[in-house]
Scaffold this motif. Structure first.
Motif: not given
Length: 134
Positions: A3-8, A11, A93, A97-99
């Motif tokens: 759902d949200n690759i950034q949570t892994y 920053d 991924e 996935t848009d990231n």
């Protein structure tokens, strides 16, 4: 798909141009098709995801020039996500996935290609700032 690759990831992340290879060939393109291929590798090591992305441009049959651009990225994995990150197909991924990580690299690759290919007296080759699937 996640759902949200950034949570892994933490920053802050690092990326860098690893390699540029441009060879002008003394063969004029006659009925040659421009081909573009992308490759990505991703692996986890020491609490980070290591990514290598390459874009290759060439003509078939061989003529005009060949060009290859490679970038590396290191994304620090959050401590609480490290175990679950081991079970993710990161190559898939990152492609699907848009990231912001791949968007950053792909836009830079596209820009470098346009700048290099415009230097040989022809209109620049503009490649999309997205993963090219064959």
């Amino acid at each position: 798909m996640l759902d949200n690759i950034q949570t892994y990831f933490k920053d802050q992340y690092q990326f860098s141009l690893k390699k540029v290879s441009y060879d002008r060939l003394e063969i004029e393109p006659v009925n040659a098709a421009l081909s573009i291929s992308d490759q990505i590798d991703a692996s986890i090591n020491d609490r980070s995801l290591f990514v290598t992305f390459s874009r290759n441009i060439y003509f078939d049959p061989e003529s005009a020039f060949t060009l290859s651009i490679t970038f590396d990225a290191v994304l620090g994995i959050k401590d609480d996500m490290l175990e679950s990150a081991q079970n993710v197909d990161w190559k898939k991924e990152l492609i699907e996935t848009d990231n912001p990580y791949m968007a950053n690299i792909l836009s830079r690759v596209s820009s470098i290609i346009a700048n290099i290919t415009s230097s040989y007296g022809q209109p620049p080759v503009i490649t999309p700032p997205g993963f090219i699937r064959k």
